[in-house]
Design a protein around this motif. Structure first.
Motif, mmCIF file in Angstrom:
data_model
loop_
_atom_site.group_PDB
_atom_site.id
_atom_site.type_symbol
_atom_site.label_atom_id
_atom_site.label_comp_id
_atom_site.label_asym_id
_atom_site.label_seq_id
_atom_site.Cartn_x
_atom_site.Cartn_y
_atom_site.Cartn_z
ATOM 1 N N SER A 53 0.825 -1.214 0.000
ATOM 2 C CA SER A 53 0.000 0.000 0.000
ATOM 3 C C SER A 53 0.856 1.260 0.000
ATOM 4 C CB SER A 53 -0.870 0.002 1.267
ATOM 5 O OG SER A 53 -1.426 1.281 1.469
ATOM 6 N N GLU A 54 0.356 2.297 -0.660
ATOM 7 C CA GLU A 54 1.018 3.598 -0.598
ATOM 8 C C GLU A 54 1.127 4.080 0.845
ATOM 9 O OE1 GLU A 54 -1.154 6.936 -2.151
ATOM 10 O OE2 GLU A 54 0.494 8.266 -1.705
ATOM 11 N N GLU A 55 0.205 3.663 1.675
ATOM 12 C CA GLU A 55 0.148 4.183 3.041
ATOM 13 C C GLU A 55 0.918 3.320 4.054
ATOM 14 O OE1 GLU A 55 -0.783 7.107 3.418
ATOM 15 O OE2 GLU A 55 -1.816 7.389 1.510
ATOM 16 N N PHE A 70 1.946 1.575 -7.607
ATOM 17 C CA PHE A 70 0.493 1.752 -7.427
ATOM 18 C C PHE A 70 -0.084 2.964 -8.127
ATOM 19 C CE2 PHE A 70 2.613 3.610 -3.891
ATOM 20 C CZ PHE A 70 3.209 2.580 -3.182
ATOM 21 N N GLU A 71 0.721 3.706 -8.874
ATOM 22 C CA GLU A 71 0.160 4.819 -9.653
ATOM 23 C C GLU A 71 0.573 4.687 -11.128
ATOM 24 O OE1 GLU A 71 -0.309 8.406 -6.418
ATOM 25 O OE2 GLU A 71 1.707 8.062 -7.123
ATOM 26 N N VAL A 72 1.890 4.615 -11.358
ATOM 27 C CA VAL A 72 2.417 4.707 -12.734
ATOM 28 C C VAL A 72 2.125 3.448 -13.562
ATOM 29 C CG1 VAL A 72 4.554 4.927 -14.060
ATOM 30 C CG2 VAL A 72 4.203 6.341 -12.021
ATOM 31 N N LEU A 97 5.138 10.575 -8.891
ATOM 32 C CA LEU A 97 4.157 9.484 -8.880
ATOM 33 C C LEU A 97 4.838 8.130 -8.724
ATOM 34 C CD1 LEU A 97 1.779 11.025 -11.524
ATOM 35 C CD2 LEU A 97 1.558 11.032 -9.031
ATOM 36 N N ARG A 98 4.217 7.299 -7.902
ATOM 37 C CA ARG A 98 4.824 6.040 -7.491
ATOM 38 C C ARG A 98 4.566 4.924 -8.501
ATOM 39 N NH1 ARG A 98 3.271 9.168 -2.471
ATOM 40 N NH2 ARG A 98 1.816 9.759 -4.102
ATOM 41 N N GLN A 99 5.664 4.179 -8.789
ATOM 42 C CA GLN A 99 5.638 3.195 -9.875
ATOM 43 C C GLN A 99 4.595 2.098 -9.662
ATOM 44 O OE1 GLN A 99 9.593 1.718 -10.751
ATOM 45 N NE2 GLN A 99 10.515 3.711 -10.394
ATOM 46 N N TYR A 138 -1.609 -0.977 -4.163
ATOM 47 C CA TYR A 138 -2.707 -0.014 -4.275
ATOM 48 C C TYR A 138 -2.416 1.340 -3.645
ATOM 49 C CZ TYR A 138 -3.799 -1.498 0.519
ATOM 50 O OH TYR A 138 -3.723 -1.782 1.853
ATOM 51 N N ASP A 139 -3.029 2.344 -4.239
ATOM 52 C CA ASP A 139 -3.064 3.697 -3.683
ATOM 53 C C ASP A 139 -4.488 3.856 -3.159
ATOM 54 O OD1 ASP A 139 -3.265 6.393 -3.212
ATOM 55 O OD2 ASP A 139 -2.433 7.029 -5.139
ATOM 56 N N PRO A 140 -4.685 3.784 -1.824
ATOM 57 C CA PRO A 140 -6.050 3.731 -1.284
ATOM 58 C C PRO A 140 -6.882 4.946 -1.653
ATOM 59 C CG PRO A 140 -4.414 3.405 0.464
ATOM 60 C CD PRO A 140 -3.666 3.762 -0.773
ATOM 61 N N LEU A 141 -6.272 6.124 -1.532
ATOM 62 C CA LEU A 141 -7.022 7.341 -1.870
ATOM 63 C C LEU A 141 -6.081 8.295 -2.600
ATOM 64 C CD1 LEU A 141 -9.914 8.186 -1.589
ATOM 65 C CD2 LEU A 141 -9.310 9.478 0.445
ATOM 66 N N ASP A 142 -6.216 8.307 -3.907
ATOM 67 C CA ASP A 142 -5.360 9.169 -4.723
ATOM 68 C C ASP A 142 -5.960 10.574 -4.798
ATOM 69 O OD1 ASP A 142 -3.220 9.590 -6.806
ATOM 70 O OD2 ASP A 142 -5.031 10.084 -7.936
ATOM 71 N N GLY A 143 -5.089 11.580 -4.607
ATOM 72 C CA GLY A 143 -5.581 12.966 -4.634
ATOM 73 C C GLY A 143 -6.340 13.313 -3.368
ATOM 74 N N SER A 144 -6.005 12.615 -2.269
ATOM 75 C CA SER A 144 -6.827 12.751 -1.051
ATOM 76 C C SER A 144 -6.900 14.182 -0.522
ATOM 77 C CB SER A 144 -6.314 11.806 0.046
ATOM 78 O OG SER A 144 -4.941 12.021 0.255
HETATM 79 MG MG LIG Z 1 -1.815 8.914 -5.527
#
Ligand SMILES: [Mg+2]
Ligand SMILES: O=P(O)(O)OC[C@H]1O[C@](O)(COP(=O)(O)O)[C@@H](O)[C@@H]1O
Ligand SMILES: [Mg+2]
Length: 284
Positions: free
Chosen positions: A63-65, A227-229, A223-225, A82-88
């Motif tokens: 997780s990103e978190e 869970f985002e990219v 941006l993270r490879q 996973y990125d649980p909440l992107d743009g939080s």
């Molecule tokens: Mg994000």
């Protein structure tokens, strides 16, 4: 794979409910990228972890978190990043946010990604999902179910939208010139600061370019490879577009050394990515 996608649908409803009803403030902690965590980041992460606990197909979660790998089922097959909440940080101004999922078979790296999905929490909840060899499929929630909106999302050869990420002050000259040239050619600015809604808009409006380059303050991008990219690179390629780094390498070839590694990234339809390669001096 269907179980994983069904779990993502369930997660989408729960996170949407949390966004609409819970405290929008900060928690007391930071994530692995040194960013302050919002209570909603923590809650969304918890919802996803709990949901995948009962999916035996899932071996590990990243997780990103969270800092490291979270083992779930020894006999599982897939690692879900996973990125649980992107743009939080946009939730408190009531803009759209999202969740992103990359499903990897084996070591988490670009070439092992077998499926990806993202959720958009906007005026409606929507899901885009893709598996190898098929066009992305677009779903929209209504009355507690996700209905198929399009079974084949395809990018046009050339679009009209331009979403330039990063702080302009820290762009290099050739990137700035390239962005200026796109606007001079008639492209329209569409950048909310949420990767999910920004890339979703380009995908559904036929095309354009989303860029997050390396900058003087963030040479490896933001941006993270895992869970985002890579999950978005997969969806853009499956839709007939391209997704590359600043050297012209396909983002699907990225091999992160650490779960939270970042990369400069460019996603778009073919015309804009070819224009970017020219501006960056990249040979095909
Ligand atoms: Mg994000
Ligand atoms: O404000 P910037 O530097 O353009 O960065 C925007 C980017 O940062 C992000 O918000 C990072 O995601 P998180 O909210 O998950 O940390 C992306 O959604 C977005 O594309
Ligand atoms: Mg996030």
């Amino acid at each position: 794979m269907l179980t994983i996608f069904e779990t993502i649908e369930m997660i989408a409803f729960k996170i949407d409910h949390a966004i609409k009803t819970e405290d929008l403030g900060y928690s007391q902690s930071e994530n692995s990228s040194g960013e302050d965590q919002l209570k909603l980041d923590v809650k969304s992460d918890y919802i996803i972890e709990e949901a995948f606990r009962s999916v035996s197909l899932v071996k590990d979660l990243i997780s990103e978190e969270k800092e490291g790998v979270m083992p779930l089922h020894n006999d599982g097959k897939y690692t879900v990043c996973y990125d649980p909440l992107d743009g939080s940080s946009l939730a408190d101004v009531n803009l759209s946010v999202g969740s992103i999922f990359g499903i990897y078979d084996g070591e988490p790296k670009g070439e092992n990604l077998v499926a990806s999905a993202y959720v958009v929490y906007g005026p409606r909840i929507e899901i885009m999902r893709a598996v190898k060899g098929e066009r992305p499929k677009h779903y929209r929630a209504q009355d507690g179910f996700f209905n198929l909106v399009s079974k084949e999302v395809v990018l046009k050869e050339k679009g009209k939208l331009n979403a330039p990420g990063g702080t302009q002050q820290n762009w290099c000259d050739y990137h700035k010139n390239f962005v200026d040239d796109l606007f001079a050619e008639g492209y329209r600015l569409r950048y909310s600061g949420g990767m999910v809604p920004d890339l979703h808009q380009i995908l559904l409006k036929g095309g354009g370019l989303f860029s997050y380059p390396g900058t003087s303050d963030k040479p490896h991008g933001k941006l993270r490879q895992l869970f985002e990219v890579i999950p978005f690179a997969f969806i853009y390629e499956q839709a007939g577009g391209q997704a590359i780094d600043a050297k012209g390498k396909r983002l699907m070839e990225l091999v992160p050394a650490h779960p939270h590694d970042t990369s400069p990234c460019f996603f778009g339809s073919n015309y804009e990515i070819e224009a970017l390669k020219k501006a960056y001096g990249i040979k095909n």
